[in-house]
Design an enzyme around this catalytic site. Structure first.
Site, PDB file in Angstrom:
ATOM      1  CD  GLU A  91      -2.762  -1.219   2.397  1.00 57.24           C
ATOM      2  OE1 GLU A  91      -3.914  -1.622   2.046  1.00 57.24           O
ATOM      3  OE2 GLU A  91      -2.458  -1.077   3.662  1.00 57.24           O
ATOM      4  CB  CYS A 104       2.856   6.907   3.586  1.00 54.37           C
ATOM      5  SG  CYS A 104       3.241   5.944   4.583  1.00 54.37           S
ATOM      6  CB  CYS A 111       7.536  -5.643   8.307  1.00 57.90           C
ATOM      7  SG  CYS A 111       9.023  -4.671   9.206  1.00 57.90           S
ATOM      8  CB  CYS A 115       6.451  -3.346  15.780  1.00 60.64           C
ATOM      9  SG  CYS A 115       8.304  -2.890  15.504  1.00 60.64           S
ATOM     10  CB  CYS A 118       3.624  -2.716  13.631  1.00 60.52           C
ATOM     11  SG  CYS A 118       3.431  -2.352  11.769  1.00 60.52           S
ATOM     12  N   GLY A 165       6.771  -2.117   5.899  1.00 60.65           N
ATOM     13  CA  GLY A 165       8.134  -2.747   5.907  1.00 60.65           C
ATOM     14  C   GLY A 165       9.207  -1.932   6.388  1.00 60.65           C
ATOM     15  CD  GLU A 166      13.472  -0.742   9.364  1.00 56.59           C
ATOM     16  OE1 GLU A 166      12.772  -0.234  10.236  1.00 56.59           O
ATOM     17  OE2 GLU A 166      14.305   0.082   8.810  1.00 56.59           O
ATOM     18  CB  SER A 197      10.197   5.952   9.310  1.00 58.00           C
ATOM     19  OG  SER A 197       9.757   5.443  10.472  1.00 58.00           O
ATOM     20  CB  SER A 219       9.987   3.345  15.150  1.00 54.24           C
ATOM     21  OG  SER A 219       9.416   3.784  14.142  1.00 54.24           O
ATOM     22  CG  LEU A 220      12.922   5.990  21.406  1.00 55.86           C
ATOM     23  CD1 LEU A 220      14.115   4.997  21.265  1.00 55.86           C
ATOM     24  CD2 LEU A 220      13.055   7.162  22.071  1.00 55.86           C
ATOM     25  CG  ASN A 301      -3.755   4.798  13.981  1.00 49.89           C
ATOM     26  OD1 ASN A 301      -4.812   5.597  14.442  1.00 49.89           O
ATOM     27  ND2 ASN A 301      -2.718   5.250  13.259  1.00 49.89           N
ATOM     28  CB  CYS A 344       0.810   5.436  11.766  1.00 45.97           C
ATOM     29  SG  CYS A 344       1.351   6.911  11.117  1.00 45.97           S
TER      30      CYS A 344
HETATM   31  N1  SAH Z   1       9.466   0.122   9.871  1.00 51.59           N
HETATM   32  C1  SAH Z   1       9.585   1.506   9.620  1.00 51.59           C
HETATM   33  C2  SAH Z   1       8.786   2.439   9.167  1.00 51.59           C
HETATM   34  C3  SAH Z   1       7.262   1.937   8.861  1.00 51.59           C
HETATM   35  S1  SAH Z   1       6.335   2.029  10.164  1.00 51.59           S
HETATM   36  C4  SAH Z   1       9.383   1.865  11.337  1.00 51.59           C
HETATM   37  O1  SAH Z   1       9.109   1.202  12.241  1.00 51.59           O
HETATM   38  O2  SAH Z   1       9.864   3.008  11.496  1.00 51.59           O
HETATM   39  C5  SAH Z   1       5.847   3.608  10.301  1.00 51.59           C
HETATM   40  C6  SAH Z   1       5.458   4.354  11.687  1.00 51.59           C
HETATM   41  O3  SAH Z   1       4.231   3.805  12.161  1.00 51.59           O
HETATM   42  C7  SAH Z   1       6.532   3.784  12.794  1.00 51.59           C
HETATM   43  O4  SAH Z   1       7.008   4.733  13.584  1.00 51.59           O
HETATM   44  C8  SAH Z   1       5.653   2.799  13.343  1.00 51.59           C
HETATM   45  O5  SAH Z   1       6.025   2.597  14.663  1.00 51.59           O
HETATM   46  C9  SAH Z   1       4.352   3.488  13.486  1.00 51.59           C
HETATM   47  N2  SAH Z   1       3.354   2.409  13.775  1.00 51.59           N
HETATM   48  C10 SAH Z   1       3.305   1.300  13.409  1.00 51.59           C
HETATM   49  N3  SAH Z   1       2.145   0.513  13.991  1.00 51.59           N
HETATM   50  C11 SAH Z   1       1.343   1.579  14.334  1.00 51.59           C
HETATM   51  C12 SAH Z   1       0.089   1.714  14.883  1.00 51.59           C
HETATM   52  N4  SAH Z   1      -0.828   0.596  15.036  1.00 51.59           N
HETATM   53  N5  SAH Z   1      -0.652   2.932  15.428  1.00 51.59           N
HETATM   54  C13 SAH Z   1       0.280   3.830  15.310  1.00 51.59           C
HETATM   55  N6  SAH Z   1       1.615   3.925  14.618  1.00 51.59           N
HETATM   56  C14 SAH Z   1       2.012   2.700  14.388  1.00 51.59           C
HETATM   57 FE1  SF4 Z   2       7.968  -3.289  10.649  1.00 49.45          FE
HETATM   58 FE2  SF4 Z   2       7.967  -0.850  11.279  1.00 49.45          FE
HETATM   59 FE3  SF4 Z   2       5.865  -2.199  11.562  1.00 49.45          FE
HETATM   60 FE4  SF4 Z   2       7.865  -2.437  13.379  1.00 49.45          FE
HETATM   61  S1  SF4 Z   2       6.573  -0.804  12.942  1.00 49.45           S
HETATM   62  S2  SF4 Z   2       6.584  -4.357  12.402  1.00 49.45           S
HETATM   63  S3  SF4 Z   2       9.516  -2.145  11.780  1.00 49.45           S
HETATM   64  S4  SF4 Z   2       6.796  -1.895   9.604  1.00 49.45           S
END
Ligand code: SAH
Ligand code: SF4
Length: 383
Positions: A91, A104, A111, A115, A118, A165-166, A197, A219-220, A301, A344
């Site tokens: 997407e 975006c 991925c 996480c 996510c 994806g990462e 990111s 992404s901390l 989200n 996100c």
């Molecule tokens: N893999 C990369 C980039 C894609 S994710 C990363 O993790 O940074 C993009 C952003 O969306 C990241 O900051 C991620 O932590 C955040 N994200 C992932 N799942 C989410 C969710 N369910 N609600 C809000 N933000 C989320």
């Molecule tokens: Fe992958 Fe980023 Fe989602 Fe973590 S937040 S699973 S690194 S896409």
């Protein structure tokens, strides 16, 4: 198989032209036709010699992605689902704002980082996207939107690699795509308007700083390792102290920049005042000098399998105030496109999990929700 010209940055295209026995400067013309004018057919390129056009027609192609669906949100956000073959789909999301248009972009089908919060992570991992598949998302969206909005002007001013994806686990394909975005003969985006990111792939952060120092978002999501180990499994490999060292090294390549730390606000998990204070300490005191940064708080989200809930707005504001009072520039991300699951972390596309990542997260969920320190107690007092 002919070469897909979307796979090349300008340098790569120049080398390709040389292999065809053409002068390198032809590549600039070709690159401009493809990226600035959206040409998908060599026959359109009327200022190229006919002999070259014929040569290209037999040795090259400009292959975009097939759009499976397009959804438009009430707030103007548009989400496309693109077919990338073999049952995988990814997407991309266009987010219009008054002063900018942001795309975006996805970097992988699925991925492998996994996480907890996510939706992409829960789907597991299928494969890396090629450079051409990354660029095709921008190529399609930019030229589609120009027609759709009826403007000859550039529509997309910013790109964020925050889709599925990462990106730093697909480094070799990412960098030529970034170069095409930045190239004056390509999309001409400024370095600060292209953001990568990452969940913290430390060695690749160093390489990106040296090769193509675009804006970096990290992404901390947690102020200490115990919690981050749970939320972002990659933390076990590259813990917070190493990650912040890498952030400071990155900034040596772009000294006037800052890192954007993303922090997804999870109710009762990482959103307590104590976490905010720990975060202040971390980013201000790390290695005796802190990290030059901004904090971006993202309301979680939700999606069905996560077992997590969004922090109440009041909690997000209280958290932001602690950071702000400590002098850290803090923003709360507006949720866009959530009515079409384009916000996100909601991007899920359609991915055949070719690893066991998806299953692994599903199995871990119960373990995860129990032992988070400093939150269970705090949550009790709050309720
Ligand atoms: N893999 C990369 C980039 C894609 S994710 C990363 O993790 O940074 C993009 C952003 O969306 C990241 O900051 C991620 O932590 C955040 N994200 C992932 N799942 C989410 C969710 N369910 N609600 C809000 N933000 C989320
Ligand atoms: Fe992958 Fe980023 Fe989602 Fe973590 S937040 S699973 S690194 S896409």
């Amino acid at each position: 198989m002919t070469a897909n010209l979307l796979d090349f940055d300008l340098e790569g295209l120049a080398a390709f032209c040389e292999r065809l026995g053409e002068k390198r400067f032809r590549a600039t013309q070709l690159f401009r036709w493809i990226h600035q004018r959206g040409a998908g057919d060599f026959a359109e390129m009327t200022d190229l010699a006919k002999s070259l056009r014929e040569k290209l027609a037999t040795s090259a192609r400009i292959q975009g992605l097939t759009v499976l669906t397009q959804q438009e949100s009430a707030d103007g956000t548009i989400k496309w689902l693109f077919d990338v073959g073999a049952g995988d789909a990814v997407e991309a999301v266009f987010i219009p704002e008054d002063d900018r248009g942001t795309l975006c972009v996805s970097s992988q089908a699925g991925c492998a980082v996994g996480c907890r919060f996510c939706s992409t992570g829960h789907q597991g991992f299928s494969r890396n996207l090629s450079t051409g598949e990354i660029v095709a998302q921008l190529w399609f969206a930019e030229h589609f939107l120009r027609k759709h909005l009826g403007t000859g002007e550039r529509v997309i001013s910013n790109v964020v690699m925050m889709g599925m994806g990462e990106p730093l686990q697909n480094y070799a394909n990412l960098v030529p795509a970034l170069r095409t975005m930045l190239d004056d003969h390509g999309y001409g985006l400024s370095r600060r308007r292209v953001t990568v990111s990452t969940s913290g792939v430390v060695p690749m952060m160093d390489r990106l700083g040296a090769d193509c120092p675009v804006a970096l978002a990290v992404s901390l999501h947690a102020p200490h390792d115990e919690l981050r180990d749970n939320l972002v499994p990659l933390n076990r490999k590259y813990p917070i102290a190493e990650l912040l060292d890498a952030c400071n090294r990155y900034l040596e390549h772009a000294p006037r920049d800052f890192i954007t730390f993303e922090y997804c606000m999870l109710d009762g998990v990482n959103d307590q005042p104590e976490h905010a204070r720990q975060l202040v300490d971390l980013v201000k005191r790390h290695a005796g000098r802190g990290v030059s940064c901004k904090l971006n708080l993202i309301p979680f989200n939700p999606f069905p399998q996560s077992g997590l809930t969004r922090s109440p707005h009041s909690q997000v504001l209280a958290f932001a105030k602690i950071l702000g009072d400590a002098g850290i520039v803090t923003t709360v991300r507006k949720t866009r496109g959530d009515d079409i699951d384009a916000a996100c972390g909601q991007l899920a596309g359609d991915v055949k999990d070719r690893t066991q990542v998806g299953d692994r997260i599903a199995r871990q969920r119960t373990v995860m929700l129990k032992p988070v320190p400093a939150t269970a107690g705090a949550k009790e007092t709050r309720e």
